[in-house]
Design an enzyme around this catalytic site. Sequence first.
Site, short mmCIF file in Angstrom:
data_model
loop_
_atom_site.label_atom_id
_atom_site.label_comp_id
_atom_site.label_asym_id
_atom_site.label_seq_id
_atom_site.Cartn_x
_atom_site.Cartn_y
_atom_site.Cartn_z
N LYS A 25 7.04 -5.61 7.00
CA LYS A 25 5.56 -5.52 6.83
C LYS A 25 4.90 -5.84 5.52
CE LYS A 25 3.80 -1.02 6.16
NZ LYS A 25 2.63 -0.89 5.37
N ASN A 26 5.69 -4.95 4.63
CA ASN A 26 5.17 -5.29 3.30
C ASN A 26 5.14 -6.76 2.74
OD1 ASN A 26 4.20 -2.59 3.47
ND2 ASN A 26 5.78 -1.78 2.21
N CYS A 120 -6.01 7.42 0.61
CA CYS A 120 -5.42 7.66 2.03
C CYS A 120 -4.66 8.80 1.84
CB CYS A 120 -4.58 6.64 2.40
SG CYS A 120 -3.16 6.23 1.33
N ARG A 125 -4.80 6.12 -4.77
CA ARG A 125 -4.21 4.65 -4.58
C ARG A 125 -5.58 3.75 -4.95
NH1 ARG A 125 -1.13 3.30 0.75
NH2 ARG A 125 -0.08 2.02 -0.38
N GLN A 129 -5.57 -1.76 -11.75
CA GLN A 129 -4.79 -2.95 -12.45
C GLN A 129 -4.99 -4.15 -11.61
OE1 GLN A 129 -2.28 -1.84 -14.95
NE2 GLN A 129 -3.84 -0.32 -14.94
N ASP A 308 9.06 4.99 0.06
CA ASP A 308 8.65 4.69 1.59
C ASP A 308 9.73 5.57 2.30
OD1 ASP A 308 7.21 1.73 1.41
OD2 ASP A 308 6.49 3.52 0.88
N ILE A 330 6.14 8.68 -7.41
CA ILE A 330 5.25 7.26 -7.41
C ILE A 330 3.92 7.78 -6.69
CG2 ILE A 330 4.79 4.99 -6.00
CD1 ILE A 330 7.18 5.24 -7.95
N ARG A 401 1.87 1.34 12.99
CA ARG A 401 1.35 0.25 11.86
C ARG A 401 2.63 -0.50 11.08
NH1 ARG A 401 -0.95 2.60 7.50
NH2 ARG A 401 -0.86 0.50 6.94
C1 EPZ Z 1 2.81 -0.76 -1.77
O1 EPZ Z 1 1.75 0.09 -2.04
C2 EPZ Z 1 3.39 -0.47 -0.44
N1 EPZ Z 1 2.54 -1.11 0.42
C3 EPZ Z 1 3.67 0.82 -0.16
O2 EPZ Z 1 4.06 1.03 1.18
C4 EPZ Z 1 4.59 1.42 -1.11
O3 EPZ Z 1 4.86 2.96 -0.95
C5 EPZ Z 1 4.29 1.15 -2.62
O4 EPZ Z 1 3.83 -0.36 -2.73
C6 EPZ Z 1 5.27 1.25 -3.70
O5 EPZ Z 1 6.43 0.77 -3.16
C7 EPZ Z 1 2.53 -2.26 0.58
O6 EPZ Z 1 3.23 -3.14 0.13
C8 EPZ Z 1 1.33 -2.75 1.52
P1 EPZ Z 1 1.74 0.39 -6.00
P2 EPZ Z 1 0.93 -0.14 -3.64
O7 EPZ Z 1 0.51 -0.21 -6.54
O8 EPZ Z 1 0.79 -1.48 -3.70
C9 EPZ Z 1 -0.64 3.50 -8.70
C10 EPZ Z 1 4.20 1.88 3.28
O9 EPZ Z 1 4.50 3.09 3.96
N2 EPZ Z 1 -1.51 2.42 -9.04
O10 EPZ Z 1 3.16 0.03 -6.26
O11 EPZ Z 1 -0.35 0.36 -3.09
C11 EPZ Z 1 -0.66 4.07 -7.52
O12 EPZ Z 1 -1.37 4.97 -7.32
C12 EPZ Z 1 3.22 1.69 2.08
O13 EPZ Z 1 4.71 0.69 3.81
C13 EPZ Z 1 -2.41 2.49 -9.98
O14 EPZ Z 1 -2.67 3.70 -10.75
O15 EPZ Z 1 1.74 0.75 -4.38
C14 EPZ Z 1 0.76 4.68 -7.26
O16 EPZ Z 1 0.77 6.01 -7.93
C15 EPZ Z 1 2.91 3.23 1.75
N3 EPZ Z 1 -3.65 1.54 -10.07
C16 EPZ Z 1 1.70 3.71 -8.21
O17 EPZ Z 1 0.67 2.93 -8.85
C17 EPZ Z 1 -3.41 0.42 -9.60
O18 EPZ Z 1 -4.07 -0.43 -9.78
C18 EPZ Z 1 2.50 2.68 -7.44
O19 EPZ Z 1 1.51 1.96 -6.56
C19 EPZ Z 1 -2.30 0.24 -8.48
C20 EPZ Z 1 -1.31 1.24 -8.31
#
Ligand code: EPZ
Length: 424
Positions: A25-26, A120, A125, A129, A308, A330, A401
Site C-alpha cells: 500500500k505505502n 488523523c 501528522r 518538512q 505500523d 513515531i 484501506r
Molecule cells: C508514512 O506516514 C506511512 N504512510 C505511515 O503508514 C507510517 O506509519 C509512517 O510513514 C511511518 O513509517 C504512508 O506511507 C502513506 P512520517 P508519514 O512523515 O509519511 C512527523 C499506515 O498505517 N512529521 O515518516 O505521514 C510525523 O508527525 C500509515 O500505513 C513531521 O513532524 O510518516 C511523525 O511523528 C499510518 N513533519 C513522524 O514525523 C513532517 O513534515 C514520522 O512521520 C512530516 C512528518
Amino acid sequence: MATKQKMVIQGGRPLEGDVRVSGGKNASVALIPATLLSDAPCVIENLPDIEDVRALVDILRSLGAVVDYDPGVEMRVDPRPVNSFTVPYQKAQKLRASYYLMGALLGRCGHADVAYPGGCHIGLRPIDQHLKGFRALGCRVEDRAGMVNIEAGQLVGNVVNFDMATVGGTINVMLAAAKAEGQTMLINAAKEPHIVDLANFLNSMGATIRGAGTDIIRITGRPRLHGTVYQVIPDQIETGTLMIAAAATHGDVTVHDCIPTHMESLTAKLLEMGIMVTDGGDSIRVRSTGPHRSVKVTTQAYPGFPTDLQQPMCSLLTTTQGTSRVEETIFESRFRHVDELRRMGAKIDMFSDRVAMITGVPELYGAPVTVTDLRAGAALLVAGLMARGETEIYEPGYIDRGYEHIEEKLRSLGADIRRETCEE
Ligand code: EPZ
C-alpha cells in the site's frame, strides 16, 4: 433503515497453511502519483486492490489522466492529457497520501493546488518538512484554509536537511526533485522499503536517484522522464500482520511472495518471544510451538520496529507470560486500540501517552469492538482470531484501506470470519 457493516469472527482457531501477500500500500500510493512525471504511459503491476488505490485512480482521472485499472492485474496511466494541478478537499481527504500529488504535480508542471487532509486518529501528522523541501527547490508555498498552493517558476536542485526521518517528506520532495534543474541532496532521508521502490520506479523512467535506502539520497533532475512497466514491492506491513496473526493463534503459516529482509525487526522480536520464524528466500514461515515470552518493543524508523506493526503486536502480547513494554516513538496517539483490547480481557496499563505495559492473561474473550484507524483494525482482527468465542468488529472499512481481500486470506488459513450488514 440505515445499515452498516461488521466483521464477525469465531476465534480460538490456529491459522495454518500458505498465503500470498499483496503489493505494498505505502509503495503504491507513491508510485501512482509518480506516473504524472512521465511524458508517456506507465504500467504498474501487482497493485493491491484497496480503497487507497481506488481513491488515487479517481484523483488522477479528475486531473485529466487516462487510467485503465484492472484490479489484481495492472494499472496503465497515460498522463499526457493532464490539464489541471488542483486536487480539491473532497477528493484529497479520501486518503492521507493524496499529499504526494503536491510533489508529482510540481515535478510535472511547477504548480500544485492540493487540499491537505490534516491530522488523523494517530496524530497531527504535519507536513512542514514536505513544504520546507519544496521551498528549498525554489517554490513559493502558501497554506490557505487547508489548500496548499505551491508555485515554482523553475524547480532548482538544492540540499534538503530533514529535521526527522520522514517517509512522506522524503517521497514528496523526491518526486519534485526528479524533474528539478541540477542536483538535490536529501539529508536525514527515511529509509523505508517503499522509498527504495519509488527511487527504482523513477530510475526505470529515466531519473537519476542514488542512495535510496540510506539517509542521504542524491537526485540529478531530468527535464523529461519516459514511460515504464514496473511491479510494486510486496506489502511489508501486511506481511508482518499475517506473521503476527499466525503467532497469536499458535498456528503454522507460510507467507509467500514477501521480502524477508524487510521483516528483520519483527522476525527478531518473534524469535525473542520463543516463536519459530524461518526465512524461505521469498517466503517466511511462522510457527508457534509453546508459550510466548514477554518482550520490549520500541517503534523506530526503518530498519527499526515499524510503527505500523505496533498495534497488531499489542494484541499478540496480551497473552504472553509476564509483562511486555510497548513504546510508540513515531506518532503521538497510536494506542486507540487499547480500550478495545481491554473489552476483550486484555490487561494493559498506559504508563504515558506513548508507553503501554501489557501483562499477559491466559486468553482473550470475544466482544463487540470498534475500529478507529487502519492498524487498530489490524490489531482487532488479530485479537478476534485469538480470542475464545465471537468478536464483532464494527467500522471494518478502515481495514479495507490497507488490506486486500483480508477475510478471504484469513479464511484460506482456517479462520472463521465473515462480513455482515447490520442495522445502524
Ligand atoms: C508514512 O506516514 C506511512 N504512510 C505511515 O503508514 C507510517 O506509519 C509512517 O510513514 C511511518 O513509517 C504512508 O506511507 C502513506 P512520517 P508519514 O512523515 O509519511 C512527523 C499506515 O498505517 N512529521 O515518516 O505521514 C510525523 O508527525 C500509515 O500505513 C513531521 O513532524 O510518516 C511523525 O511523528 C499510518 N513533519 C513522524 O514525523 C513532517 O513534515 C514520522 O512521520 C512530516 C512528518
